[in-house]
Scaffold this motif. Structure first.
Motif, mmCIF file in Angstrom:
data_model
loop_
_atom_site.group_PDB
_atom_site.id
_atom_site.type_symbol
_atom_site.label_atom_id
_atom_site.label_comp_id
_atom_site.label_asym_id
_atom_site.label_seq_id
_atom_site.Cartn_x
_atom_site.Cartn_y
_atom_site.Cartn_z
ATOM 1 N N ASN A 1 0.881 -1.166 0.000
ATOM 2 C CA ASN A 1 0.000 0.000 0.000
ATOM 3 C C ASN A 1 0.918 1.215 0.000
ATOM 4 O O ASN A 1 1.238 1.765 1.049
ATOM 5 C CB ASN A 1 -0.922 0.017 1.217
ATOM 6 C CG ASN A 1 -1.912 1.176 1.150
ATOM 7 O OD1 ASN A 1 -1.646 2.211 0.545
ATOM 8 N ND2 ASN A 1 -3.051 1.012 1.789
ATOM 9 N N TRP B 1 0.544 4.230 -0.747
ATOM 10 C CA TRP B 1 0.054 5.501 -0.214
ATOM 11 C C TRP B 1 0.437 5.631 1.263
ATOM 12 O O TRP B 1 0.837 6.701 1.715
ATOM 13 C CB TRP B 1 -1.460 5.591 -0.374
ATOM 14 C CG TRP B 1 -1.966 5.352 -1.764
ATOM 15 C CD1 TRP B 1 -2.874 4.411 -2.145
ATOM 16 C CD2 TRP B 1 -1.605 6.054 -2.960
ATOM 17 N NE1 TRP B 1 -3.094 4.472 -3.501
ATOM 18 C CE2 TRP B 1 -2.340 5.479 -4.025
ATOM 19 C CE3 TRP B 1 -0.727 7.110 -3.235
ATOM 20 C CZ2 TRP B 1 -2.225 5.921 -5.337
ATOM 21 C CZ3 TRP B 1 -0.623 7.548 -4.556
ATOM 22 C CH2 TRP B 1 -1.361 6.967 -5.578
ATOM 23 N N GLN B 2 0.291 4.535 2.008
ATOM 24 C CA GLN B 2 0.628 4.597 3.429
ATOM 25 C C GLN B 2 2.134 4.624 3.649
ATOM 26 O O GLN B 2 2.626 5.333 4.509
ATOM 27 C CB GLN B 2 0.028 3.390 4.160
ATOM 28 C CG GLN B 2 -1.472 3.484 4.368
ATOM 29 C CD GLN B 2 -1.988 2.202 4.981
ATOM 30 O OE1 GLN B 2 -2.406 1.296 4.282
ATOM 31 N NE2 GLN B 2 -1.952 2.122 6.283
ATOM 32 N N LEU C 1 -0.183 -3.696 6.489
ATOM 33 C CA LEU C 1 -0.887 -2.440 6.261
ATOM 34 C C LEU C 1 -2.329 -2.711 5.864
ATOM 35 O O LEU C 1 -2.611 -3.642 5.102
ATOM 36 C CB LEU C 1 -0.194 -1.643 5.159
ATOM 37 C CG LEU C 1 1.294 -1.355 5.360
ATOM 38 C CD1 LEU C 1 1.834 -0.550 4.184
ATOM 39 C CD2 LEU C 1 1.545 -0.618 6.668
ATOM 40 N N ASP C 2 -3.233 -1.898 6.373
ATOM 41 C CA ASP C 2 -4.638 -2.036 6.005
ATOM 42 C C ASP C 2 -4.803 -1.790 4.506
ATOM 43 O O ASP C 2 -3.968 -1.160 3.863
ATOM 44 C CB ASP C 2 -5.474 -1.039 6.802
ATOM 45 C CG ASP C 2 -6.935 -1.471 6.885
ATOM 46 O OD1 ASP C 2 -7.250 -2.600 6.471
ATOM 47 O OD2 ASP C 2 -7.758 -0.669 7.370
ATOM 48 N N HIS C 3 -5.877 -2.328 3.963
ATOM 49 C CA HIS C 3 -6.198 -2.183 2.535
ATOM 50 C C HIS C 3 -5.157 -2.886 1.656
ATOM 51 O O HIS C 3 -4.834 -2.399 0.562
ATOM 52 C CB HIS C 3 -6.331 -0.710 2.142
ATOM 53 C CG HIS C 3 -7.251 0.072 3.022
ATOM 54 N ND1 HIS C 3 -8.602 -0.208 3.132
ATOM 55 C CD2 HIS C 3 -7.008 1.113 3.873
ATOM 56 C CE1 HIS C 3 -9.153 0.621 3.992
ATOM 57 N NE2 HIS C 3 -8.212 1.420 4.457
ATOM 58 N N THR C 4 -4.654 -4.009 2.151
ATOM 59 C CA THR C 4 -3.771 -4.851 1.349
ATOM 60 C C THR C 4 -4.282 -6.285 1.425
ATOM 61 O O THR C 4 -5.054 -6.644 2.328
ATOM 62 C CB THR C 4 -2.321 -4.828 1.867
ATOM 63 O OG1 THR C 4 -2.291 -5.376 3.202
ATOM 64 C CG2 THR C 4 -1.758 -3.412 1.894
ATOM 65 N N ASP D 1 0.707 8.110 8.773
ATOM 66 C CA ASP D 1 -0.136 6.942 8.511
ATOM 67 C C ASP D 1 0.418 5.692 9.195
ATOM 68 O O ASP D 1 -0.335 4.893 9.774
ATOM 69 C CB ASP D 1 -0.253 6.693 7.012
ATOM 70 C CG ASP D 1 -1.225 7.660 6.336
ATOM 71 O OD1 ASP D 1 -2.047 8.251 7.055
ATOM 72 O OD2 ASP D 1 -1.148 7.826 5.117
ATOM 73 N N ASP E 1 -0.295 5.226 12.828
ATOM 74 C CA ASP E 1 -1.716 5.056 13.129
ATOM 75 C C ASP E 1 -2.006 3.567 13.274
ATOM 76 O O ASP E 1 -1.907 2.807 12.306
ATOM 77 C CB ASP E 1 -2.545 5.669 11.995
ATOM 78 C CG ASP E 1 -4.044 5.590 12.248
ATOM 79 O OD1 ASP E 1 -4.465 4.895 13.198
ATOM 80 O OD2 ASP E 1 -4.798 6.215 11.481
ATOM 81 N N THR F 1 -4.665 2.009 13.443
ATOM 82 C CA THR F 1 -5.769 1.510 12.631
ATOM 83 C C THR F 1 -5.316 1.228 11.204
ATOM 84 O O THR F 1 -6.035 0.578 10.440
ATOM 85 C CB THR F 1 -6.937 2.518 12.593
ATOM 86 O OG1 THR F 1 -6.526 3.708 11.896
ATOM 87 C CG2 THR F 1 -7.385 2.882 14.005
ATOM 88 N N GLN F 2 -4.138 1.709 10.840
ATOM 89 C CA GLN F 2 -3.607 1.501 9.499
ATOM 90 C C GLN F 2 -2.539 0.408 9.458
ATOM 91 O O GLN F 2 -2.436 -0.325 8.490
ATOM 92 C CB GLN F 2 -3.036 2.808 8.949
ATOM 93 C CG GLN F 2 -4.048 3.945 8.859
ATOM 94 C CD GLN F 2 -5.221 3.607 7.965
ATOM 95 O OE1 GLN F 2 -5.045 3.106 6.861
ATOM 96 N NE2 GLN F 2 -6.430 3.852 8.450
ATOM 97 N N VAL F 3 -1.726 0.325 10.507
ATOM 98 C CA VAL F 3 -0.743 -0.756 10.636
ATOM 99 C C VAL F 3 -1.324 -1.774 11.603
ATOM 100 O O VAL F 3 -1.373 -1.556 12.814
ATOM 101 C CB VAL F 3 0.617 -0.231 11.140
ATOM 102 C CG1 VAL F 3 1.604 -1.383 11.276
ATOM 103 C CG2 VAL F 3 1.168 0.822 10.196
#
Length: 355
Positions: free
Chosen positions: A23, A25-26, A194-197, A244, A247, A249-251
């Motif tokens: 991800n 972006w993060q 990472l979230d969204h992966t 990010d 955070d 909630t993201q990692v």
């Protein structure tokens, strides 16, 4: 002379694959695709007002630079090339995939003054690469490294311990293979989920067991020590901290810590120090080190100092000494002589014997 990097981030463009861990972006904290004006603005902003001599490098990070459209590559490279020609900067570098290195690609990079290319190697175990959906094999790394060397580029390898399917045997295989290829430099990024992966989905479903920070430190320290012993410069350990990444909630899990580099060096130095102290007779011992190595020798948040006190009692004294060279720990005893530990080479030298 201090080296300063002017980073240009190009996340998620050019790459034909989506790795399970990715991800961008993060990781980069940047969004959008830059253009030539952005590159020029970054060069001007970073160098403005700096009066002392510096070695400035424009670095294209975050994506697969040689895989993006040729026209865009040339647009982004042009302002860097002009700054290089005027002496405003001193080098241009990029990171890219091993399977997007060809002679025509290198000819183009060279024509714009680029001299440093880092490869996203991640692992030299084909099974691990397949599970990570990298889209390339270890053979691509061998071929790309050889071609870069033949064209006189400075070569970097980027590794990711902790990918799906990796165990200690796989990690050692990768480390040995990289040492054999002997890139000029390496970066080690223990895996963070990472979230969204896809890796986040695998983690939530129980199909991937993430490394703990401790496990990530162990694996990264093993790799870094091996690289240093083979005179491969290790220029970064752990992801650069961003808003990010800090955070929770993201990692979601994995071996991310803002102080990863310090933790890795703490482990390397501590292991070597304790290995020597374990074989010395108990008596007052003076541990001396250069000021630059204070945090490495005493440990992150004094963890080595505290652990040594529990392990060896109150026989140890710790001091900074400007006569000790950086990267060396000097051990002084009254009856057993004096020793020096050269940490990068994992070498102990007895330099004085008691009479």
């Amino acid at each position: 002379m201090k080296t300063s990097v002017i980073p240009i981030f190009i996340p998620h463009i050019g790459c034909p694959y989506r790795c399970v861990f990715c991800n961008q972006w993060q990781i980069t904290g940047h969004r959008g695709v830059p253009d030539a004006a952005d590159v020029q603005h970054s060069i001007d902003t970073y160098t403005a007002g700096v009066t002392e001599p510096r070695h400035w490098e424009v670095a294209f990070y975050g994506g697969s630079f040689t895989a993006i459209p040729t026209t865009l590559q040339e647009q982004l490279l042009q302002p860097a090339y002009e700054a290089l020609a005027t002496g405003h900067i001193q080098a241009v570098r990029c990171s890219t995939r091993p399977d997007f290195i060809t002679q025509p690609i290198l000819d183009r990079l060279r024509s714009f003054g680029m001299t440093i290319v880092e490869l996203g190697v991640q692992s030299m175990d084909d099974r691990v690469l397949e599970l990570a959906k990298r889209g390339h094999t270890a053979a691509h790394v061998l071929e790309a490294t050889a071609l870069l060397r033949a064209n006189h580029f400075t070569v970097g390898h980027q590794l990711m311990p902790g990918l799906p399917g990796e165990n200690w045997d796989s990690l050692k295989q990768t480390t040995t293979a990289v040492c054999r290829l002997h890139p000029d430099m390496a970066r080690i990024y223990p895996v963070a989920v990472l979230d969204h992966t896809e890796l986040a989905d695998m983690y939530r479903a129980g199909r991937y067991k993430a490394l703990t920070v401790h496990e990530g430190v162990e694996r990264a320290a093993y790799m870094k020590q091996a690289f240093l012993e083979h005179t491969i410069q290790c220029i970064r350990t752990g992801l650069q901290a961003t808003k990010d990444l800090d955070d929770s909630t993201q990692v979601l899990a994995g071996a991310y810590a803002p102080a990863m580099g310090e933790l890795v060096d703490t482990r390397r130095y501590g292991q070597q120090l304790f290995a020597l102290l374990d074989i010395l007779e108990k008596e007052p011992i003076m541990i001396s080190y250069h000021r630059r190595d204070t945090s490495r020798v005493r440990g992150y948040r004094n963890v080595t100092l505290i652990g040594a006190g529990r392990r060896y009692g109150n026989q140890l004294q710790w001091r900074e000494d400007s006569t000790v060279m950086p990267g060396c720990i000097q051990i002084g005893t009254a009856s057993q002589g004096r020793y020096e530990i050269y940490t990068d080479m994992r070498m102990i030298k007895k330099i004085e014997c008691s009479t």
